[in-house]
Scaffold this motif. Structure first.
Motif, short mmCIF file in Angstrom:
data_model
loop_
_atom_site.label_atom_id
_atom_site.label_comp_id
_atom_site.label_asym_id
_atom_site.label_seq_id
_atom_site.Cartn_x
_atom_site.Cartn_y
_atom_site.Cartn_z
N THR A 49 -2.33 5.34 -10.56
CA THR A 49 -3.00 5.87 -9.38
C THR A 49 -3.86 4.78 -8.76
O THR A 49 -4.87 4.38 -9.34
CB THR A 49 -3.88 7.08 -9.73
OG1 THR A 49 -3.06 8.09 -10.36
CG2 THR A 49 -4.54 7.66 -8.49
N PRO A 50 -3.47 4.25 -7.59
CA PRO A 50 -4.24 3.17 -6.97
C PRO A 50 -5.54 3.69 -6.37
O PRO A 50 -5.72 4.89 -6.15
CB PRO A 50 -3.29 2.66 -5.88
CG PRO A 50 -2.45 3.84 -5.55
CD PRO A 50 -2.29 4.63 -6.81
N THR A 51 -6.44 2.79 -6.10
CA THR A 51 -7.69 3.16 -5.43
C THR A 51 -7.41 3.46 -3.97
O THR A 51 -6.40 3.02 -3.39
CB THR A 51 -8.72 2.02 -5.53
OG1 THR A 51 -8.17 0.84 -4.93
CG2 THR A 51 -9.07 1.73 -6.98
N GLY A 52 -8.34 4.18 -3.34
CA GLY A 52 -8.19 4.48 -1.93
C GLY A 52 -7.21 5.60 -1.67
O GLY A 52 -6.95 6.45 -2.53
N ALA A 58 -2.19 2.79 7.26
CA ALA A 58 -2.83 1.47 7.33
C ALA A 58 -3.24 0.95 5.96
O ALA A 58 -3.86 -0.12 5.87
CB ALA A 58 -4.05 1.53 8.24
N TYR A 59 -2.88 1.64 4.90
CA TYR A 59 -3.29 1.24 3.55
C TYR A 59 -2.68 -0.12 3.19
O TYR A 59 -1.50 -0.39 3.47
CB TYR A 59 -2.85 2.30 2.55
CG TYR A 59 -3.28 2.06 1.13
CD1 TYR A 59 -4.52 2.47 0.68
CD2 TYR A 59 -2.43 1.42 0.23
CE1 TYR A 59 -4.91 2.27 -0.63
CE2 TYR A 59 -2.81 1.20 -1.08
CZ TYR A 59 -4.06 1.63 -1.51
OH TYR A 59 -4.44 1.41 -2.80
N SER A 60 -3.46 -0.97 2.56
CA SER A 60 -2.99 -2.29 2.17
C SER A 60 -2.29 -2.22 0.81
O SER A 60 -2.86 -1.70 -0.16
CB SER A 60 -4.14 -3.29 2.10
OG SER A 60 -3.70 -4.53 1.57
N THR A 61 -1.08 -2.75 0.74
CA THR A 61 -0.34 -2.79 -0.53
C THR A 61 -0.43 -4.18 -1.17
O THR A 61 0.42 -4.54 -1.99
CB THR A 61 1.13 -2.41 -0.31
OG1 THR A 61 1.69 -3.28 0.69
CG2 THR A 61 1.26 -0.97 0.12
N SER A 62 -1.45 -4.92 -0.82
CA SER A 62 -1.65 -6.22 -1.44
C SER A 62 -1.81 -6.04 -2.95
O SER A 62 -2.60 -5.23 -3.42
CB SER A 62 -2.91 -6.88 -0.85
OG SER A 62 -3.19 -8.09 -1.52
N TRP A 92 3.57 5.31 -7.26
CA TRP A 92 3.62 5.36 -5.80
C TRP A 92 4.65 4.36 -5.26
O TRP A 92 4.82 3.27 -5.84
CB TRP A 92 2.26 5.00 -5.20
CG TRP A 92 1.26 6.12 -5.24
CD1 TRP A 92 0.48 6.49 -6.30
CD2 TRP A 92 0.94 7.01 -4.17
NE1 TRP A 92 -0.30 7.56 -5.96
CE2 TRP A 92 -0.05 7.90 -4.65
CE3 TRP A 92 1.39 7.15 -2.85
CZ2 TRP A 92 -0.59 8.91 -3.86
CZ3 TRP A 92 0.85 8.15 -2.06
CH2 TRP A 92 -0.12 9.01 -2.56
N TYR A 93 5.31 4.74 -4.16
CA TYR A 93 6.22 3.86 -3.43
C TYR A 93 5.85 3.90 -1.95
O TYR A 93 5.49 4.97 -1.42
CB TYR A 93 7.68 4.32 -3.59
CG TYR A 93 8.24 4.17 -4.98
CD1 TYR A 93 9.01 3.07 -5.32
CD2 TYR A 93 8.02 5.15 -5.95
CE1 TYR A 93 9.55 2.94 -6.60
CE2 TYR A 93 8.54 5.03 -7.22
CZ TYR A 93 9.31 3.92 -7.53
OH TYR A 93 9.84 3.79 -8.81
N ARG A 94 5.95 2.76 -1.30
CA ARG A 94 5.75 2.69 0.15
C ARG A 94 6.84 1.83 0.78
O ARG A 94 7.26 0.82 0.21
CB ARG A 94 4.36 2.11 0.48
CG ARG A 94 3.23 3.12 0.28
CD ARG A 94 1.87 2.44 0.42
NE ARG A 94 1.70 1.84 1.74
CZ ARG A 94 1.10 2.43 2.77
NH1 ARG A 94 0.61 3.66 2.64
NH2 ARG A 94 0.95 1.79 3.93
N LYS A 95 7.29 2.27 1.96
CA LYS A 95 8.37 1.58 2.65
C LYS A 95 8.07 1.54 4.15
O LYS A 95 7.75 2.57 4.76
CB LYS A 95 9.69 2.34 2.41
CG LYS A 95 10.84 1.99 3.35
CD LYS A 95 11.49 0.68 3.00
CE LYS A 95 12.70 0.40 3.91
NZ LYS A 95 13.31 -0.91 3.64
N VAL A 96 8.17 0.35 4.73
CA VAL A 96 8.04 0.19 6.17
C VAL A 96 9.45 0.08 6.75
O VAL A 96 10.26 -0.74 6.29
CB VAL A 96 7.20 -1.05 6.54
CG1 VAL A 96 7.13 -1.21 8.05
CG2 VAL A 96 5.80 -0.94 5.93
#
Length: 512
Positions: A49-52, A58-62, A92-96
């Motif tokens: 579970t990431p922070t934020g 606009a979440y940063s996936t850095s 979690w997964y994120r895709k642009v």
């Protein structure tokens, strides 16, 4: 004599000829009016579970890992201990992505073929919905009006594969012998972006079957049921072209109906007969292709390409099991999906190899133990000639009951499983439960699953994999009694007319 109308679609058939001749069928390469685009590349992944607020656009996936789908949240050594230590928890997964340009401004869908197991999905910071039916079935979302056509979109997926009694298969920590249900993790099957016109065939909106009553080696008719939805009123024509295994157009047919704005209509067509059909069987896995085109007010607005086999099954106490009118002895094995360290995140190319290995054993039947499979697995079985028994994800524990939500989700599993598998000639029967527990006496739950299966698919039987064999409510629950760890050399007549050995450590799977 060749129908003169064949020339009208010759270009359409010839354009698809080279593509459909490939070793694996990729329907997304054949569509003309709709676009089916893979979203498998360039995802960002975080285990835990990431922070934020990672659902925000606009979440940063850095610092997140770069991955491709199919993907597992953990890759462990190919040993029993390694499998047992597979990751359990949140990820979690994120895709642009961008919506590809299209000449139609119509409908846009996201489709997930499988993600383990409870999923929440957001698009551009707004929640699309959730899917907690099971980690083994497909789900999708209509993102029309929610996705940006001008700029990039952000898709965020939260997954939790913690075992739960409320989610099929209903296994939890502490259950005995949990090895058949290492749930594994991740978005482990393909993800697609599909764009269509405002008048379109919904996902899995077409069913193809061969009515057994009119089928023979001399001729066979094909029944096609096509669902069409139109946002605006107009005259809708559905045109069918059937191509034989050599990809030569042999039948053309069509139906027309006026649709009101927002109406969904089912076109139900039984074609004229295919003469001397090439029959599908394990020894001759011949596949026909159905090209479906949708016209609204004379304009081509959607197309849909699928394959089917001309085959039919009968099973009577007098003649036993017969495929295409030929008595057939079935020899097979129960097969899990996970492959060593990659767990369940198999690429499409792997399924043909897995099916081929079972085929080399001399088998002609696979029982999918104990959950629905990836569409590419069914494609491989269609192409290689492997019959399949597919079942909803279950494994009963002695003297254990499930909450009502479990049964509701299991029934939805049946729906989602049949939607994906209906057109595949390799699929022989639908399984309603694996090993109902000792003391089972509910006369409604298991038969309810059989009722759902029959309502959705009247062409196939149901089976229950039973390790009790003496409980009336279980024996009466399905068309076929599957025997787990029972000797078929015993008195089969004491069970029911249709009996199969679904699990046994010695010998072949045989029909009684």
């Amino acid at each position: 004599m060749v129908n003169k109308n064949v020339s009208l679609i010759a270009g359409f058939i010839l354009c698809a000829c080279f593509i459909t001749a490939q070793a694996e069928f990729y329907p997304e390469r054949i569509y003309r009016e709709r676009a089916k685009t893979s979203l498998n590349a360039e995802w960002k992944f975080f285990r835990g579970t990431p922070t934020g607020t990672p659902s925000d656009s606009a979440y940063s996936t850095s610092g997140w890992e770069s991955v491709a789908i199919p993907h597992s949240a953990s890759y462990d050594a190919p040993t029993p201990n390694g499998e047992g230590a597979a990751y359990i928890g949140m990820c979690w997964y994120r895709k642009v992505f961008s919506v590809p340009p299209s000449k139609h401004k119509g409908k846009i869908f996201i489709e997930f073929e499988g993600a383990m197991q409870s999923a929440n999905v957001w698009l551009n910071g707004k929640q699309l919905g959730a899917h907690s039916t099971s980690g083994y079935t497909w789900f999708g979302f209509d993102i029309t009006g929610k996705a940006s056509l001008a700029g990039p979109n952000v898709l965020a997926v939260q997954l939790d594969n913690t075992p739960s009694k409320e989610i099929p298969p209903g296994r939890v920590a502490g259950d005995p012998t949990p090895a058949d249900y290492y749930l594994y993790s991740g978005v482990y099957r393909d993800v697609w972006l599909v764009t269509t016109d405002q008048c379109y065939i919904p996902p899995y909106g077409q069913q193809i079957s061969v009515p057994a009553a009119t089928a023979s080696a001399a001729s066979a008719q094909v029944r096609i049921k096509t669902t069409v939805t139109s946002a605006t009123a107009g005259s809708v024509t559905v045109r069918y072209v059937i191509a034989n295994p050599s990809n030569k157009g042999i039948l053309i047919d069509s139906m027309t109906n006026d649709l009101a704005a927002g109406q969904t209509y089912l076109f139900d067509k039984v074609t004229s007969a295919i003469q001397s059909p090439a029959l599908w069987s394990p020894t001759t896995p011949s596949l026909y292709t159905l090209y479906t085109q949708v016209f609204k007010d004379g304009q081509l607005v959607d197309d849909y390409v699928d394959r089917f086999g001309v085959r039919w099954c009968t099973w009577t106490p007098e003649d036993a099991f017969a495929l295409n009118g030929v008595p057939t002895v079935l020899k097979g094995a129960s097969l899990h999906q996970s492959i060593g360290w990659i767990e369940s995140a198999l690429p499409r190319s792997r399924y043909a190899k897995e099916v081929g290995l079972v085929k080399e054993m001399g088998a002609n039947l696979i029982r999918c133990a104990h959950f629905p499979r990836d569409p590419s697995f069914y494609n491989a079985c269609d192409e290689l000639g492997m019959l399949v028994m597919v079942e909803v994800p279950t494994w009963g524990t002695a003297k254990t009951s499930y909450p009502d939500i479990f049964w509701k989700r299991l029934d939805t599993c049946m729906v989602e499983m049949i939607q994906v598998g209906y057109n595949h000639p390799s699929i022989l029967a639908w399984g309603i439960f694996n090993e109902p527990w000792t003391g089972y006496d509910d006369p409604t739950q298991l038969p309810y699953l059989t009722k759902t299966a029959h309502q959705l698919d009247s062409t196939r039987m149901t089976y229950v994999a039973d390790n009790q064999r003496n409980i009336p409510a279980i024996l009466a629950s399905a068309d076929i009694e599957g025997m787990n760890y029972g000797d078929l050399n015993g008195p089969c007549a004491s069970l029911k007319a249709r009996t199969i050995n679904t699990e046994y450590h010695e010998g072949w799977v045989k029909w009684c």
